[in-house]
Design an enzyme around this catalytic site. Structure first.
Site, PDB file in Angstrom:
ATOM      1  N   GLU A 131       0.823  -1.208   0.000  1.00 48.74           N
ATOM      2  CA  GLU A 131       0.000   0.000   0.000  1.00 48.74           C
ATOM      3  C   GLU A 131       0.861   1.265   0.000  1.00 48.74           C
ATOM      4  OE1 GLU A 131      -3.305   0.487  -0.409  1.00 48.74           O
ATOM      5  OE2 GLU A 131      -3.330  -1.635  -0.895  1.00 48.74           O
ATOM      6  N   TYR A 153      -3.799   4.449   5.680  1.00 44.89           N
ATOM      7  CA  TYR A 153      -2.888   3.374   6.079  1.00 44.89           C
ATOM      8  C   TYR A 153      -1.581   3.441   5.283  1.00 44.89           C
ATOM      9  CZ  TYR A 153      -1.084  -1.412   6.181  1.00 44.89           C
ATOM     10  OH  TYR A 153      -0.282  -2.514   6.273  1.00 44.89           O
ATOM     11  N   LYS A 157       2.161   4.190   6.729  1.00 46.04           N
ATOM     12  CA  LYS A 157       3.239   3.204   6.593  1.00 46.04           C
ATOM     13  C   LYS A 157       4.430   3.801   5.858  1.00 46.04           C
ATOM     14  CE  LYS A 157       2.265  -0.705   8.573  1.00 46.04           C
ATOM     15  NZ  LYS A 157       3.222  -1.409   9.442  1.00 46.04           N
ATOM     16  N   ARG A 188      -6.679 -14.579   9.529  1.00 42.44           N
ATOM     17  CA  ARG A 188      -6.968 -13.250   8.980  1.00 42.44           C
ATOM     18  C   ARG A 188      -8.239 -12.719   9.635  1.00 42.44           C
ATOM     19  NH1 ARG A 188      -4.827  -8.772   6.736  1.00 42.44           N
ATOM     20  NH2 ARG A 188      -4.621  -8.910   4.485  1.00 42.44           N
TER      21      ARG A 188
HETATM   22  O1  F7E Z   1      -9.069  -6.089  -0.089  1.00 41.09           O
HETATM   23  C1  F7E Z   1     -11.481  -5.967  -2.909  1.00 41.09           C
HETATM   24  C2  F7E Z   1     -10.865  -4.667  -2.416  1.00 41.09           C
HETATM   25  O2  F7E Z   1      -9.506  -5.530   2.304  1.00 41.09           O
HETATM   26  C3  F7E Z   1      -8.542  -6.821  -1.164  1.00 41.09           C
HETATM   27  C4  F7E Z   1      -4.164  -5.451   4.242  1.00 41.09           C
HETATM   28  O3  F7E Z   1      -3.452  -6.487   4.847  1.00 41.09           O
HETATM   29  O4  F7E Z   1      -3.242  -6.010   2.112  1.00 41.09           O
HETATM   30  C5  F7E Z   1      -4.474  -5.793   2.781  1.00 41.09           C
HETATM   31  O5  F7E Z   1      -5.187  -4.712   2.212  1.00 41.09           O
HETATM   32  C6  F7E Z   1      -9.235  -6.450  -2.462  1.00 41.09           C
HETATM   33  C7  F7E Z   1      -9.377  -4.951  -2.683  1.00 41.09           C
HETATM   34  O6  F7E Z   1      -7.149  -6.109   1.536  1.00 41.09           O
HETATM   35  C8  F7E Z   1     -14.526  -6.596  -1.064  1.00 41.09           C
HETATM   36  O7  F7E Z   1     -11.360  -3.552  -3.137  1.00 41.09           O
HETATM   37  C9  F7E Z   1     -13.914  -6.570  -3.129  1.00 41.09           C
HETATM   38  O8  F7E Z   1      -9.088  -4.683  -4.044  1.00 41.09           O
HETATM   39  O9  F7E Z   1      -8.822  -7.877   1.705  1.00 41.09           O
HETATM   40  P1  F7E Z   1      -8.709  -6.435   1.443  1.00 41.09           P
HETATM   41  P2  F7E Z   1      -6.292  -4.841   1.056  1.00 41.09           P
HETATM   42  O10 F7E Z   1      -7.097  -3.613   1.055  1.00 41.09           O
HETATM   43  O11 F7E Z   1      -5.623  -5.186  -0.238  1.00 41.09           O
HETATM   44  C10 F7E Z   1      -2.298  -4.915   2.131  1.00 41.09           C
HETATM   45  C11 F7E Z   1      -1.035  -5.371   1.465  1.00 41.09           C
HETATM   46  C12 F7E Z   1      -2.089  -4.367   3.492  1.00 41.09           C
HETATM   47  O12 F7E Z   1      -0.991  -3.988   3.880  1.00 41.09           O
HETATM   48  C13 F7E Z   1      -3.325  -4.194   4.316  1.00 41.09           C
HETATM   49  O13 F7E Z   1      -3.027  -3.959   5.663  1.00 41.09           O
HETATM   50  O14 F7E Z   1     -10.578  -6.965  -2.439  1.00 41.09           O
HETATM   51  N1  F7E Z   1     -12.818  -6.259  -2.387  1.00 41.09           N
HETATM   52  N2  F7E Z   1     -14.967  -6.774  -2.339  1.00 41.09           N
HETATM   53  C14 F7E Z   1     -13.170  -6.270  -1.093  1.00 41.09           C
HETATM   54  N3  F7E Z   1     -12.431  -6.037   0.032  1.00 41.09           N
HETATM   55  C15 F7E Z   1     -13.077  -6.139   1.218  1.00 41.09           C
HETATM   56  N4  F7E Z   1     -12.366  -5.942   2.369  1.00 41.09           N
HETATM   57  N5  F7E Z   1     -14.424  -6.434   1.312  1.00 41.09           N
HETATM   58  C16 F7E Z   1     -15.189  -6.681   0.195  1.00 41.09           C
HETATM   59  O15 F7E Z   1     -16.380  -6.973   0.274  1.00 41.09           O
END
Ligand code: F7E
Length: 329
Positions: A131, A153, A157, A188
């Site tokens: 990120e 975030y 970072k 997770r």
């Molecule tokens: O989203 C999409 C959303 O919230 C992944 C953290 O560990 O990794 C993590 O951050 C993807 C994104 O993780 C939903 O738009 C679709 O494209 O699981 P996530 P993140 O935001 O990538 C990074 C490397 C970090 O460092 C962070 O701390 O999935 N998405 N639909 C969704 N995401 C969520 N949460 N919920 C949904 O319904």
């Protein structure tokens, strides 16, 4: 025997790292908030084997407790410190991100200052993240790719990273940085999409019906397996000099593929159970976040061991087993 301190020991990565370091013969200490420790002491973390934390030395010191932090670090010598604690939800609105920015930056600074003051020989691992690249100019990203964070975030970072880099350069602290891409596991938290899906699949499989609401199904991520990634953290701190390393699989999968793999594992067709809710949509990057881990593979011999499919299956199986115990999140 080496002694390590882990901030954020009750989180996903803290759990697997503690387990890994114990297996290597380390004496493991962890910092946690009082509430986190009460969960552990009361055995309330439903899916955590209590023996793991019983083998660690736990300290009820949150990172905004400066006197507590200084007391611990001035009294107990550590060989290695893994700074994992952070608010980490990317989907938080920038305008709501005050605490994330303040806490993540301040906690990193307090820790660096305490180590420099009392234990300049202790090695520090800083948990960087993809990120920090945010809206990258190129894919895959490497250690040379310019940072362009786009969330509270990511901004916090990146500021933490620059603090760490400055302590490394100005004071000669051994500060190793892992720029980790998404890494998942049965530990997770459920606000992240992989666990949200694995928990829903387990519930729907058990009940025979149901749906889950998700955001953009076309969104893609470079998903790895958390127990593989904590080994990279340890390798980074045990290198002969402190450096930055991208830790990634280099393989992208979409949320749709995640659903396909998870639902088909229990014999269900994801299309019948997934609904799209635009409330969960985020701005997706035009250039995908995917990392090139050639440097860590070449210099430290680290590589991801677990495939995406294996990981998703493990998460679904773990959530099915958990639901059968009758313990609900
Ligand atoms: O989203 C999409 C959303 O919230 C992944 C953290 O560990 O990794 C993590 O951050 C993807 C994104 O993780 C939903 O738009 C679709 O494209 O699981 P996530 P993140 O935001 O990538 C990074 C490397 C970090 O460092 C962070 O701390 O999935 N998405 N639909 C969704 N995401 C969520 N949460 N919920 C949904 O319904």
């Amino acid at each position: 025997m080496k002694r390590a301190l882990i901030t954020g020991i009750t989180g996903q990565d803290g759990f697997y790292l503690a387990d890994y370091l114990l297996s290597l013969g380390y004496e493991v200490h962890g910092l946690a908030r009082q509430t986190g420790l009460e969960y552990i002491r009361g055995n309330l973390l439903r899916d955590v084997p209590p023996e793991l934390y019983q083998r660690c030395h736990l300290h009820a010191v949150s990172l905004d407790n400066l006197p507590g932090l200084y007391r611990l670090i001035s009294q107990t010598p550590f060989d290695e410190c893994y700074h994992l604690a952070a608010s980490s939800f990317v989907g938080e609105r920038l305008a709501d991100g005050y605490q994330t920015i303040q806490n993540n930056i301040a906690s990193t600074h307090y820790l660096l200052a305490a180590l420099q003051e009392f234990q300049p020989g202790c090695r520090l691992y800083f948990a960087g993240t993809s990120e920090m690249f945010g809206r990258p100019s190129m894919a895959p990203q490497t250690e040379e790719t310019p940072f362009m964070p786009r969330s509270a975030y990511g901004i916090s970072k990146l500021a933490g990273y620059h603090l760490v880099r400055n302590y490394r350069e100005a004071y000669g602290l051994f500060c190793g940085v892992g720029i980790l891409y998404n890494h998942e596991s049965p530990r997770r938290r459920p606000e992240f999409v992989t666990r949200k899906v694995s928990m829903a699949v387990a519930r729907i499989a058990l009940e025979g019906s149901g749906t889950i609401q998700l955001g953009n199904l076309k969104a893609r991520r470079d998903w790895g397996y958390a127990p593989d990634y904590v080994k990279a953290m340890h390798a980074i701190l045990n290198h002969d000099h402190p450096e930055d390393f991208v830790v990634a699989t280099g393989v992208l999968h979409s949320v749709e593929e995640l659903c396909e793999v998870a639902f088909s594992h229990v014999g269900l067709d994801w299309r019948k159970h997934v609904e799209v809710n635009t409330d969960f949509y985020r701005d997706e990057e035009a250039v995908p976040l995917t990392g090139c881990s050639a440097k860590i593979q070449r210099e430290l011999g680290w590589r991801p061991e677990t495939t995406f499919v294996e990981m998703v299956h493990r998460m679904v199986d773990a959530d099915k087993a958990l639901l059968k115990t009758g313990v609900v999140e």
